[in-house]
Design a protein around this motif. Structure first.
Motif, PDB file in Angstrom:
ATOM      1  N   MET A  60       0.827  -1.211   0.000  1.00 57.36           N
ATOM      2  CA  MET A  60       0.000   0.000   0.000  1.00 57.36           C
ATOM      3  C   MET A  60       0.861   1.260   0.000  1.00 57.36           C
ATOM      4  O   MET A  60       0.552   2.238  -0.688  1.00 57.36           O
ATOM      5  N   ALA A  61       1.956   1.240   0.762  1.00 54.72           N
ATOM      6  CA  ALA A  61       2.861   2.394   0.795  1.00 54.72           C
ATOM      7  C   ALA A  61       3.488   2.631  -0.579  1.00 54.72           C
ATOM      8  O   ALA A  61       3.642   3.773  -1.017  1.00 54.72           O
ATOM      9  N   LEU A  62       3.838   1.551  -1.277  1.00 50.43           N
ATOM     10  CA  LEU A  62       4.412   1.695  -2.613  1.00 50.43           C
ATOM     11  C   LEU A  62       3.364   2.227  -3.590  1.00 50.43           C
ATOM     12  O   LEU A  62       3.646   3.092  -4.409  1.00 50.43           O
ATOM     13  N   SER A  63       2.133   1.752  -3.470  1.00 59.24           N
ATOM     14  CA  SER A  63       1.054   2.273  -4.299  1.00 59.24           C
ATOM     15  C   SER A  63       0.860   3.768  -4.055  1.00 59.24           C
ATOM     16  O   SER A  63       0.647   4.544  -4.993  1.00 59.24           O
ATOM     17  N   ALA A  64       0.970   4.175  -2.794  1.00 58.40           N
ATOM     18  CA  ALA A  64       0.850   5.595  -2.462  1.00 58.40           C
ATOM     19  C   ALA A  64       1.965   6.405  -3.116  1.00 58.40           C
ATOM     20  O   ALA A  64       1.727   7.512  -3.625  1.00 58.40           O
ATOM     21  N   GLN A  65       3.166   5.868  -3.130  1.00 57.68           N
ATOM     22  CA  GLN A  65       4.289   6.558  -3.766  1.00 57.68           C
ATOM     23  C   GLN A  65       4.056   6.695  -5.271  1.00 57.68           C
ATOM     24  O   GLN A  65       4.334   7.745  -5.854  1.00 57.68           O
ATOM     25  N   PHE A  66       3.560   5.632  -5.886  1.00 56.46           N
ATOM     26  CA  PHE A  66       3.229   5.702  -7.307  1.00 56.46           C
ATOM     27  C   PHE A  66       2.189   6.787  -7.550  1.00 56.46           C
ATOM     28  O   PHE A  66       2.303   7.600  -8.474  1.00 56.46           O
ATOM     29  N   THR A  67       1.151   6.797  -6.718  1.00 61.00           N
ATOM     30  CA  THR A  67       0.064   7.769  -6.868  1.00 61.00           C
ATOM     31  C   THR A  67       0.585   9.192  -6.747  1.00 61.00           C
ATOM     32  O   THR A  67       0.239  10.064  -7.555  1.00 61.00           O
ATOM     33  N   GLU A  68       1.434   9.437  -5.736  1.00 55.98           N
ATOM     34  CA  GLU A  68       2.006  10.777  -5.549  1.00 55.98           C
ATOM     35  C   GLU A  68       2.854  11.205  -6.740  1.00 55.98           C
ATOM     36  O   GLU A  68       2.968  12.393  -7.033  1.00 55.98           O
ATOM     37  N   ALA A  69       3.429  10.230  -7.431  1.00 52.18           N
ATOM     38  CA  ALA A  69       4.260  10.525  -8.604  1.00 52.18           C
ATOM     39  C   ALA A  69       3.419  10.621  -9.880  1.00 52.18           C
ATOM     40  O   ALA A  69       3.965  10.804 -10.973  1.00 52.18           O
ATOM     41  N   GLY A  70       2.098  10.483  -9.741  1.00 50.52           N
ATOM     42  CA  GLY A  70       1.219  10.553 -10.900  1.00 50.52           C
ATOM     43  C   GLY A  70       1.226   9.292 -11.735  1.00 50.52           C
ATOM     44  O   GLY A  70       0.891   9.321 -12.917  1.00 50.52           O
ATOM     45  N   LEU A  71       1.598   8.172 -11.123  1.00 50.08           N
ATOM     46  CA  LEU A  71       1.696   6.887 -11.820  1.00 50.08           C
ATOM     47  C   LEU A  71       0.707   5.896 -11.208  1.00 50.08           C
ATOM     48  O   LEU A  71       0.329   6.020 -10.048  1.00 50.08           O
ATOM     49  N   VAL A  72       0.319   4.899 -12.004  1.00 58.58           N
ATOM     50  CA  VAL A  72      -0.599   3.883 -11.506  1.00 58.58           C
ATOM     51  C   VAL A  72      -0.014   2.503 -11.813  1.00 58.58           C
ATOM     52  O   VAL A  72       0.095   2.124 -12.986  1.00 58.58           O
ATOM     53  N   PRO A  73       0.346   1.747 -10.788  1.00 57.46           N
ATOM     54  CA  PRO A  73       0.850   0.395 -11.041  1.00 57.46           C
ATOM     55  C   PRO A  73      -0.311  -0.549 -11.346  1.00 57.46           C
ATOM     56  O   PRO A  73      -1.410  -0.368 -10.826  1.00 57.46           O
ATOM     57  N   ASP A  74      -0.078  -1.530 -12.201  1.00 57.57           N
ATOM     58  CA  ASP A  74      -1.094  -2.548 -12.443  1.00 57.57           C
ATOM     59  C   ASP A  74      -1.179  -3.508 -11.260  1.00 57.57           C
ATOM     60  O   ASP A  74      -2.261  -3.806 -10.781  1.00 57.57           O
ATOM     61  N   THR A  75      -0.021  -3.985 -10.805  1.00 56.86           N
ATOM     62  CA  THR A  75       0.023  -4.988  -9.742  1.00 56.86           C
ATOM     63  C   THR A  75       1.271  -4.788  -8.896  1.00 56.86           C
ATOM     64  O   THR A  75       2.351  -4.536  -9.430  1.00 56.86           O
ATOM     65  N   ILE A  76       1.095  -4.931  -7.580  1.00 54.45           N
ATOM     66  CA  ILE A  76       2.220  -4.945  -6.637  1.00 54.45           C
ATOM     67  C   ILE A  76       2.076  -6.213  -5.813  1.00 54.45           C
ATOM     68  O   ILE A  76       1.058  -6.415  -5.153  1.00 54.45           O
ATOM     69  N   GLU A  77       3.070  -7.081  -5.883  1.00 57.28           N
ATOM     70  CA  GLU A  77       3.076  -8.317  -5.096  1.00 57.28           C
ATOM     71  C   GLU A  77       4.290  -8.288  -4.181  1.00 57.28           C
ATOM     72  O   GLU A  77       5.412  -8.167  -4.646  1.00 57.28           O
ATOM     73  N   THR A  78       4.052  -8.412  -2.884  1.00 60.19           N
ATOM     74  CA  THR A  78       5.146  -8.330  -1.913  1.00 60.19           C
ATOM     75  C   THR A  78       5.116  -9.522  -0.977  1.00 60.19           C
ATOM     76  O   THR A  78       4.057  -9.933  -0.522  1.00 60.19           O
ATOM     77  N   THR A  79       6.292 -10.034  -0.687  1.00 61.89           N
ATOM     78  CA  THR A  79       6.472 -11.068   0.329  1.00 61.89           C
ATOM     79  C   THR A  79       7.429 -10.515   1.371  1.00 61.89           C
ATOM     80  O   THR A  79       8.434  -9.892   1.023  1.00 61.89           O
ATOM     81  N   ALA A  80       7.113 -10.735   2.635  1.00 61.54           N
ATOM     82  CA  ALA A  80       8.005 -10.346   3.723  1.00 61.54           C
ATOM     83  C   ALA A  80       8.452 -11.619   4.430  1.00 61.54           C
ATOM     84  O   ALA A  80       7.630 -12.327   5.018  1.00 61.54           O
TER      85      ALA A  80
END
Length: 142
Positions: A60-80
């Motif tokens: 979600m934080a990465l999606s927020a960064q994309f949004t702030e940069a005016g970009l929209v990711p299709d998919t973000i998959e993360t494993t911790a």
């Protein structure tokens, strides 16, 4: 906003067992035990749940960064991947969390992606709290 999770434990450390639930009931009465935490037993464990929460928070934080940069990711998959080690002087200790993310975002160059991912790692609320957090406790014996 406050959210809560709860756990109930029955019995001794190695022979006992418990359940973990969330306020939303998305997780309800998930089984956990010594075996599921330190061996290959059935059920979940706190580190696995922490990993899932951290992966979700970072995505979600990465999606927020994309949004702030005016970009929209299709998919973000993360494993911790959460590493729990038994230290000689401190007992069980989470020694590291390794985030692995795969992002589908056409038109985003590698330099911009690296910048956004770094900002997301620094800005993710769980990344922040795992660095240092004030933990308070109210304990009652009934």
């Amino acid at each position: 906003m406050n959210r809560s999770g709860s756990a109930v434990w029955h019995g001794s450390l190695k022979e006992g067992n418990g359940t973990i639930s969330t306020q939303s009931t998305a997780l309800k009465d998930l089984q956990y035990s010594f075996g599921s935490r330190f061996a290959e037993g059935v059920g979940t464990n706190p580190e696995e749940l922490l990993g899932a929460a951290h992966a979700g928070c970072f995505s979600m934080a990465l999606s927020a960064q994309f949004t702030e940069a005016g970009l929209v990711p299709d998919t973000i998959e993360t494993t911790a991947q959460v590493t729990l080690e038994i230290l000689k002087d401190g007992g069980p200790t989470i020694t590291k969390i390794h985030l692995t993310t795969k992002v589908k975002a056409p038109g985003v160059d590698k330099a911009k992606f690296d910048e956004l991912a770094h900002k997301a790692k620094e800005g993710c609320p769980l990344s922040k709290v795992l660095k240092a957090a004030e933990i308070t406790l109210d304990a009652t014996l009934v």
